[in-house]
Design a protein around this motif. Structure first.
Motif, PDB file in Angstrom:
ATOM      1  N   ALA A  79       0.845  -1.190   0.000  1.00 50.76           N
ATOM      2  CA  ALA A  79       0.000   0.000   0.000  1.00 50.76           C
ATOM      3  C   ALA A  79       0.885   1.247   0.000  1.00 50.76           C
ATOM      4  O   ALA A  79       1.978   1.260   0.563  1.00 50.76           O
ATOM      5  CB  ALA A  79      -0.898  -0.007   1.223  1.00 50.76           C
ATOM      6  N   ARG A  80       0.372   2.296  -0.653  1.00 48.80           N
ATOM      7  CA  ARG A  80       1.121   3.553  -0.706  1.00 48.80           C
ATOM      8  C   ARG A  80       0.139   4.707  -0.888  1.00 48.80           C
ATOM      9  O   ARG A  80      -0.628   4.714  -1.863  1.00 48.80           O
ATOM     10  CB  ARG A  80       2.108   3.528  -1.860  1.00 48.80           C
ATOM     11  CG  ARG A  80       3.055   4.747  -1.910  1.00 48.80           C
ATOM     12  CD  ARG A  80       3.816   4.824  -3.221  1.00 48.80           C
ATOM     13  NE  ARG A  80       4.425   3.556  -3.605  1.00 48.80           N
ATOM     14  CZ  ARG A  80       4.959   3.352  -4.804  1.00 48.80           C
ATOM     15  NH1 ARG A  80       4.953   4.306  -5.720  1.00 48.80           N
ATOM     16  NH2 ARG A  80       5.496   2.181  -5.096  1.00 48.80           N
ATOM     17  N   GLY A  81       0.147   5.662  -0.003  1.00 52.52           N
ATOM     18  CA  GLY A  81      -0.756   6.797  -0.125  1.00 52.52           C
ATOM     19  C   GLY A  81      -2.204   6.341  -0.187  1.00 52.52           C
ATOM     20  O   GLY A  81      -2.670   5.594   0.672  1.00 52.52           O
ATOM     21  N   ASP A  82      -2.917   6.769  -1.237  1.00 55.17           N
ATOM     22  CA  ASP A  82      -4.320   6.395  -1.394  1.00 55.17           C
ATOM     23  C   ASP A  82      -4.498   4.982  -1.950  1.00 55.17           C
ATOM     24  O   ASP A  82      -5.621   4.479  -2.009  1.00 55.17           O
ATOM     25  CB  ASP A  82      -5.023   7.377  -2.342  1.00 55.17           C
ATOM     26  CG  ASP A  82      -5.139   8.771  -1.761  1.00 55.17           C
ATOM     27  OD1 ASP A  82      -5.119   8.896  -0.526  1.00 55.17           O
ATOM     28  OD2 ASP A  82      -5.250   9.726  -2.554  1.00 55.17           O
ATOM     29  N   TYR A  83      -3.394   4.361  -2.387  1.00 52.33           N
ATOM     30  CA  TYR A  83      -3.491   3.012  -2.937  1.00 52.33           C
ATOM     31  C   TYR A  83      -3.411   2.001  -1.796  1.00 52.33           C
ATOM     32  O   TYR A  83      -2.376   1.891  -1.128  1.00 52.33           O
ATOM     33  CB  TYR A  83      -2.357   2.776  -3.942  1.00 52.33           C
ATOM     34  CG  TYR A  83      -2.359   1.391  -4.537  1.00 52.33           C
ATOM     35  CD1 TYR A  83      -3.298   1.024  -5.496  1.00 52.33           C
ATOM     36  CD2 TYR A  83      -1.409   0.437  -4.150  1.00 52.33           C
ATOM     37  CE1 TYR A  83      -3.297  -0.240  -6.048  1.00 52.33           C
ATOM     38  CE2 TYR A  83      -1.410  -0.832  -4.699  1.00 52.33           C
ATOM     39  CZ  TYR A  83      -2.352  -1.167  -5.644  1.00 52.33           C
ATOM     40  OH  TYR A  83      -2.350  -2.437  -6.184  1.00 52.33           O
ATOM     41  N   PRO A  84      -4.485   1.232  -1.555  1.00 52.30           N
ATOM     42  CA  PRO A  84      -4.520   0.357  -0.378  1.00 52.30           C
ATOM     43  C   PRO A  84      -3.884  -1.008  -0.594  1.00 52.30           C
ATOM     44  O   PRO A  84      -3.837  -1.813   0.339  1.00 52.30           O
ATOM     45  CB  PRO A  84      -6.021   0.217  -0.119  1.00 52.30           C
ATOM     46  CG  PRO A  84      -6.625   0.265  -1.483  1.00 52.30           C
ATOM     47  CD  PRO A  84      -5.770   1.241  -2.270  1.00 52.30           C
ATOM     48  N   GLY A  85      -3.401  -1.281  -1.814  1.00 55.91           N
ATOM     49  CA  GLY A  85      -2.928  -2.615  -2.174  1.00 55.91           C
ATOM     50  C   GLY A  85      -4.000  -3.339  -2.975  1.00 55.91           C
ATOM     51  O   GLY A  85      -5.205  -3.083  -2.821  1.00 55.91           O
ATOM     52  N   LEU A  86      -3.568  -4.246  -3.829  1.00 55.28           N
ATOM     53  CA  LEU A  86      -4.510  -4.907  -4.736  1.00 55.28           C
ATOM     54  C   LEU A  86      -5.534  -5.748  -3.992  1.00 55.28           C
ATOM     55  O   LEU A  86      -6.727  -5.730  -4.328  1.00 55.28           O
ATOM     56  CB  LEU A  86      -3.741  -5.787  -5.729  1.00 55.28           C
ATOM     57  CG  LEU A  86      -4.581  -6.433  -6.833  1.00 55.28           C
ATOM     58  CD1 LEU A  86      -5.172  -5.368  -7.755  1.00 55.28           C
ATOM     59  CD2 LEU A  86      -3.751  -7.431  -7.633  1.00 55.28           C
TER      60      LEU A  86
END
Length: 250
Positions: A79-86
């Protein structure tokens, strides 16, 4: 008939280059659906260079009950910033299909698949997670790959053949070379199907090269096409381009 899934990443790239909301990814999605496509694909990345998690959520509400929703990505990217992971993102939106791709930030685009003979134990827990969500699981692989029986054993249902090498050889217009590379793809597809996997394909497929590829792969379940389709749509219009691909697949 082989299902056409239109990849919308390039719509998001164009929007992001200027900021704001145009071109609108939801409008593009509706246009593709109205033209007759059977699915839509997105490939969200942690660096959010094109499709964002917000886009993924918007499309989930728009597509449900209408066409298949295919989300591509690397399940091991954190996860990075607004990306929570796939895994977390797919748990939210429950796509029809998840296509696992071993990409990284350093790649301009996906350029290879998983090696199922080496990666199978690493993939096993994430495949289980996606299957428990109710998602069909496909894995991006290269022509010549092995390990298909092992893939079925851990719950993988499809492979997606990385067709970049085929497109590259096709562009040289040397029939003998095209036939050689198509033979490798056809052999891989046949072995996967015999193991119990359905076969998808994608990457650099275009109106020029799709017909020959499809003819070489009996039972091809799905093609995911984005870059060429959106490029061609600049000249032909999005509706006309989607319909042209459907004609080829028919």
């Amino acid at each position: 008939m082989t299902l056409l899934s239109v990849n919308l990443n390039k719509i998001a790239v164009l929007r992001n280059s200027r900021g704001g909301h145009e071109p609108d990814i939801a409008t593009a999605a509706n246009t593709c659906i109205d033209a007759g496509c059977g699915g839509l694909t997105v490939h969200p990345r942690p660096d959010q260079r094109h499709v964002t998690p917000a886009d993924v959520r918007t499309l989930a509400g728009l597509l449900r009950g209408r066409v298949e929703y295919n989300i591509e990505g690397n399940p091991f990217a954190p996860a990075r910033g607004d990306y929570p992971g796939l895994i977390a993102l797919c748990a939210e939106v429950k796509p029809t299909q998840v296509t696992l791709v071993p990409d990284s930030d350093g790649q301009i685009t996906s350029d290879h698949g998983f090696d199922l003979t080496k990666d199978i134990e690493t993939l096993k827990p994430v495949v289980t997670a996606f299957r428990e969500m109710g998602c069909r699981v496909s894995v991006f692989v290269d022509a010549g790959g092995e390990g298909f029986a092992e893939a079925v054993a851990i719950g993988i249902q499809r492979i997606e053949l990385y067709t970049g090498p085929y497109a590259e050889v096709f562009s040289r217009r040397r029939d003998r070379d095209v036939e050689s590379v198509l033979k490798a793809f056809a052999d891989t597809a046949q072995r996967a199907q015999q193991a119990g996997l359905a076969v998808n394909a994608g990457h650099d497929l275009s109106q020029a090269n799709l017909g020959r590829f499809k003819a070489a792969i009996p039972g091809l379940a799905e093609v995911s096409i984005g870059h060429a389709l959106i490029s061609e749509a600049l000249y032909q219009g999005l509706t006309n381009t989607v319909r042209a691909y459907l004609d080829i697949l028919a």
